[in-house]
Design a protein around this motif. Structure first.
Motif, PDB file in Angstrom:
ATOM      1  N   GLU A 136      65.411  69.378   7.321  1.00  0.00           N
ATOM      2  CA  GLU A 136      66.012  68.050   7.374  1.00  0.00           C
ATOM      3  C   GLU A 136      65.357  67.144   8.421  1.00  0.00           C
ATOM      4  O   GLU A 136      65.812  66.023   8.622  1.00  0.00           O
ATOM      5  N   LYS A 137      64.296  67.641   9.070  1.00  0.00           N
ATOM      6  CA  LYS A 137      63.551  66.853  10.063  1.00  0.00           C
ATOM      7  C   LYS A 137      64.497  66.271  11.121  1.00  0.00           C
ATOM      8  O   LYS A 137      64.570  65.066  11.336  1.00  0.00           O
ATOM      9  N   LEU A 138      65.207  67.167  11.776  1.00  0.00           N
ATOM     10  CA  LEU A 138      66.250  66.743  12.714  1.00  0.00           C
ATOM     11  C   LEU A 138      65.686  66.017  13.929  1.00  0.00           C
ATOM     12  O   LEU A 138      66.302  65.076  14.436  1.00  0.00           O
ATOM     13  N   GLY A 139      64.524  66.441  14.414  1.00  0.00           N
ATOM     14  CA  GLY A 139      63.912  65.750  15.544  1.00  0.00           C
ATOM     15  C   GLY A 139      63.554  64.318  15.187  1.00  0.00           C
ATOM     16  O   GLY A 139      63.765  63.391  15.983  1.00  0.00           O
ATOM     17  N   LYS A 140      63.031  64.131  13.991  1.00  0.00           N
ATOM     18  CA  LYS A 140      62.680  62.780  13.548  1.00  0.00           C
ATOM     19  C   LYS A 140      63.935  61.934  13.372  1.00  0.00           C
ATOM     20  O   LYS A 140      63.936  60.737  13.678  1.00  0.00           O
ATOM     21  N   LYS A 237      53.561  61.806  19.447  1.00  0.00           N
ATOM     22  CA  LYS A 237      52.487  60.832  19.635  1.00  0.00           C
ATOM     23  C   LYS A 237      52.048  60.259  18.292  1.00  0.00           C
ATOM     24  O   LYS A 237      51.915  59.028  18.130  1.00  0.00           O
ATOM     25  N   LYS A 238      51.818  61.114  17.309  1.00  0.00           N
ATOM     26  CA  LYS A 238      51.374  60.664  15.991  1.00  0.00           C
ATOM     27  C   LYS A 238      52.431  59.793  15.324  1.00  0.00           C
ATOM     28  O   LYS A 238      52.108  58.790  14.670  1.00  0.00           O
ATOM     29  N   MET A 239      53.701  60.172  15.481  1.00  0.00           N
ATOM     30  CA  MET A 239      54.769  59.381  14.899  1.00  0.00           C
ATOM     31  C   MET A 239      54.822  57.988  15.512  1.00  0.00           C
ATOM     32  O   MET A 239      54.902  56.978  14.798  1.00  0.00           O
ATOM     33  N   LEU A 240      54.748  57.908  16.846  1.00  0.00           N
ATOM     34  CA  LEU A 240      54.795  56.613  17.523  1.00  0.00           C
ATOM     35  C   LEU A 240      53.614  55.741  17.102  1.00  0.00           C
ATOM     36  O   LEU A 240      53.778  54.544  16.831  1.00  0.00           O
ATOM     37  N   PHE A 245      53.244  51.867  17.908  1.00  0.00           N
ATOM     38  CA  PHE A 245      53.094  52.045  19.354  1.00  0.00           C
ATOM     39  C   PHE A 245      51.636  52.300  19.702  1.00  0.00           C
ATOM     40  O   PHE A 245      50.907  52.968  18.968  1.00  0.00           O
ATOM     41  N   LYS A 246      51.211  51.768  20.871  1.00  0.00           N
ATOM     42  CA  LYS A 246      49.841  51.945  21.327  1.00  0.00           C
ATOM     43  C   LYS A 246      49.820  52.397  22.785  1.00  0.00           C
ATOM     44  O   LYS A 246      50.682  52.021  23.577  1.00  0.00           O
ATOM     45  N   TYR A 247      48.803  53.175  23.094  1.00  0.00           N
ATOM     46  CA  TYR A 247      48.585  53.647  24.465  1.00  0.00           C
ATOM     47  C   TYR A 247      48.258  52.452  25.358  1.00  0.00           C
ATOM     48  O   TYR A 247      47.423  51.616  25.020  1.00  0.00           O
ATOM     49  N   THR A 248      48.918  52.357  26.508  1.00  0.00           N
ATOM     50  CA  THR A 248      48.776  51.196  27.391  1.00  0.00           C
ATOM     51  C   THR A 248      47.707  51.375  28.474  1.00  0.00           C
ATOM     52  O   THR A 248      47.494  50.474  29.276  1.00  0.00           O
ATOM     53  N   PHE A 249      47.058  52.539  28.510  1.00  0.00           N
ATOM     54  CA  PHE A 249      46.141  52.904  29.594  1.00  0.00           C
ATOM     55  C   PHE A 249      46.880  52.894  30.931  1.00  0.00           C
ATOM     56  O   PHE A 249      46.350  52.526  31.965  1.00  0.00           O
ATOM     57  N   GLU A 250      48.137  53.323  30.842  1.00  0.00           N
ATOM     58  CA  GLU A 250      48.960  53.598  32.014  1.00  0.00           C
ATOM     59  C   GLU A 250      49.582  54.966  31.821  1.00  0.00           C
ATOM     60  O   GLU A 250      49.897  55.360  30.688  1.00  0.00           O
ATOM     61  N   VAL A 251      49.759  55.693  32.918  1.00  0.00           N
ATOM     62  CA  VAL A 251      50.298  57.045  32.829  1.00  0.00           C
ATOM     63  C   VAL A 251      51.354  57.261  33.904  1.00  0.00           C
ATOM     64  O   VAL A 251      51.456  56.491  34.869  1.00  0.00           O
ATOM     65  N   ASP A 252      52.106  58.314  33.732  1.00  0.00           N
ATOM     66  CA  ASP A 252      53.129  58.680  34.709  1.00  0.00           C
ATOM     67  C   ASP A 252      52.453  59.051  36.035  1.00  0.00           C
ATOM     68  O   ASP A 252      51.484  59.815  36.046  1.00  0.00           O
ATOM     69  N   PRO A 263      55.994  45.916  20.800  1.00  0.00           N
ATOM     70  CA  PRO A 263      57.051  44.897  20.742  1.00  0.00           C
ATOM     71  C   PRO A 263      58.142  45.327  19.776  1.00  0.00           C
ATOM     72  O   PRO A 263      57.846  45.861  18.695  1.00  0.00           O
ATOM     73  N   LEU A 264      59.385  45.131  20.160  1.00  0.00           N
ATOM     74  CA  LEU A 264      60.509  45.568  19.325  1.00  0.00           C
ATOM     75  C   LEU A 264      60.382  45.034  17.904  1.00  0.00           C
ATOM     76  O   LEU A 264      60.596  45.767  16.932  1.00  0.00           O
ATOM     77  N   LYS A 265      60.020  43.768  17.766  1.00  0.00           N
ATOM     78  CA  LYS A 265      59.946  43.142  16.443  1.00  0.00           C
ATOM     79  C   LYS A 265      58.827  43.713  15.585  1.00  0.00           C
ATOM     80  O   LYS A 265      58.829  43.540  14.352  1.00  0.00           O
ATOM     81  N   ASP A 266      57.861  44.411  16.209  1.00  0.00           N
ATOM     82  CA  ASP A 266      56.721  44.949  15.468  1.00  0.00           C
ATOM     83  C   ASP A 266      56.845  46.433  15.159  1.00  0.00           C
ATOM     84  O   ASP A 266      55.945  47.011  14.513  1.00  0.00           O
ATOM     85  N   ILE A 267      57.909  47.092  15.615  1.00  0.00           N
ATOM     86  CA  ILE A 267      58.105  48.506  15.296  1.00  0.00           C
ATOM     87  C   ILE A 267      58.357  48.618  13.801  1.00  0.00           C
ATOM     88  O   ILE A 267      59.270  47.985  13.256  1.00  0.00           O
ATOM     89  N   LYS A 268      57.556  49.383  13.102  1.00  0.00           N
ATOM     90  CA  LYS A 268      57.543  49.385  11.642  1.00  0.00           C
ATOM     91  C   LYS A 268      58.916  49.607  11.002  1.00  0.00           C
ATOM     92  O   LYS A 268      59.303  48.845  10.109  1.00  0.00           O
TER      93      LYS A 268
END
Length: 342
Positions: A136-140, A237-240, A245-252, A263-268
């Motif tokens: 059922e793809k519960l994580g998704k 990562k693949k799902m995002l 979603f795109k990598y921002t070249f920023e990390v933790d 952008p919220l409005k651009d999330i598929k």
């Protein structure tokens, strides 16, 4: 059947049990802290604060047959304020060249940055390990329910949505970047520092290097972990990436895990949301339906959703399996919102 809903006070026992199965940063094995998170979420769903950083939303996945909570996911309406900045390391490059010896290098760099007016953050996705890989793809489902909620109430969130992904760890569960940098400046274990930073970020600004950190000076395992994700995080990562979603070249700054934004409005799924009147007087044809996550009004929950097949009739009316409607105990007709699941 599995349902997705807003967290309740009586979910405390199940969430605490879930927290003891594995070490989860977003769900520590502390009943008092979990209770506080639940209370905050319930307030946010019912009466969100105009100060967005105060609003946390927790969604749970419930097995409707047993009533057991199998997982959860979260949204923080604003991550990063003047009191608690959003910290990150910018991943960049610096070129060096000597005419004297006709030699040049391009060095990878890391530099501490902070944001006082941060984005909405999605995170805290936790699923009982026994149910990973479920058909059922519960994580998704737990991931997508957050996009569904943002689609139903976009005014509750910032225009930008942020996600922090987990990097690879070594065989002992340590972060190579933390061992190479963080531990040398803060003298504490990675998990200890991560937990402390949830409530107090002053030590980061006070102790962390403020100038460029040259990746050339770091051990190879630390350099190779920067901006990368662990094996278990690859599907996330693949799902995002697949939904915008795109990598921002920023990390933790602690572990080097990559930051992704859209952008919220651009999330598929949000761009492709469907709204309409769910009714019973239309014949339901599963062959003409599409798989969605659907939010419904439910008398017992502030937010309630399911994964289901939904038929769009083209006249603003929608229908679903009448047996499922009966089993859910919901009242129709009602206005609903759905997002594509596949």
């Amino acid at each position: 059947m599995f349902i997705l809903r807003s967290v309740h006070a009586d979910d405390l026992k199940d969430l605490y049990k879930l927290s003891t199965i594995m070490t989860f940063i977003n769900l520590p094995a502390d009943e008092e802290l979990i209770s506080s998170k639940i209370e905050s979420s319930m307030k946010s769903f019912k009466n969100p604060s105009s100060e967005l950083f105060k609003n946390y939303y927790i969604f749970v996945l419930e097995d409707s047959e047993t009533g057991e909570i199998l997982g959860c996911s979260m949204i923080h309406a604003q991550h990063g304020t003047e009191h608690e900045p959003h910290f990150y390391l910018s991943v960049g490059q610096e070129a060096k060249f000597s005419q004297t010896i006709n030699t040049g290098f391009v060095h990878g760099t890391l530099k501490l940055g902070l944001d006082f007016n941060g984005p909405t953050e999605i995170g805290g996705l936790i699923l009982n390990p026994d149910f990973r890989g479920h058909k059922e793809k519960l994580g998704k489902q737990l991931s997508f329910v957050r996009f569904l909620y943002m689609a139903t109430a976009p005014e509750r969130f910032k225009p930008m949505v942020h996600s922090e992904l987990m990097p690879p760890f070594d065989k002992n569960g340590n972060s190579p970047l933390w061992e190479a940098v963080g531990r040398r400046f803060m003298n504490m274990h990675y998990h200890e520092a991560d937990v402390l930073s949830r409530n107090n970020k002053e030590f980061i600004l006070s102790l962390f290097p403020s100038e460029n950190i040259y990746q050339t000076l770091l051990p190879m395992d630390a350099r190779e972990s920067i901006g990368k994700v662990g094996k278990e995080t690859e599907p996330v990562k693949k799902m995002l990436e697949s939904i915008g979603f795109k990598y921002t070249f920023e990390v933790d700054p602690f572990d080097g895990g990559p930051h992704y934004r859209c952008p919220l409005k651009d999330i598929k799924p949000i761009k492709e949301k469907m709204t309409g009147l769910l009714i019973t007087n239309k014949s339901f044809d599963a062959s003409k339906a599409r798989e969605v996550i659907l939010s419904l009004e439910h008398p017992e929950h502030d937010f309630f959703a399911i994964r289901t097949l939904l038929q769009v009739h083209g006249d603003g009316q929608l229908s679903m399996d009448p047996q499922l409607v009966k089993g859910l105990g919901i009242t129709l007709p009602q206005k609903v919102t759905a997002i594509p699941f596949n």
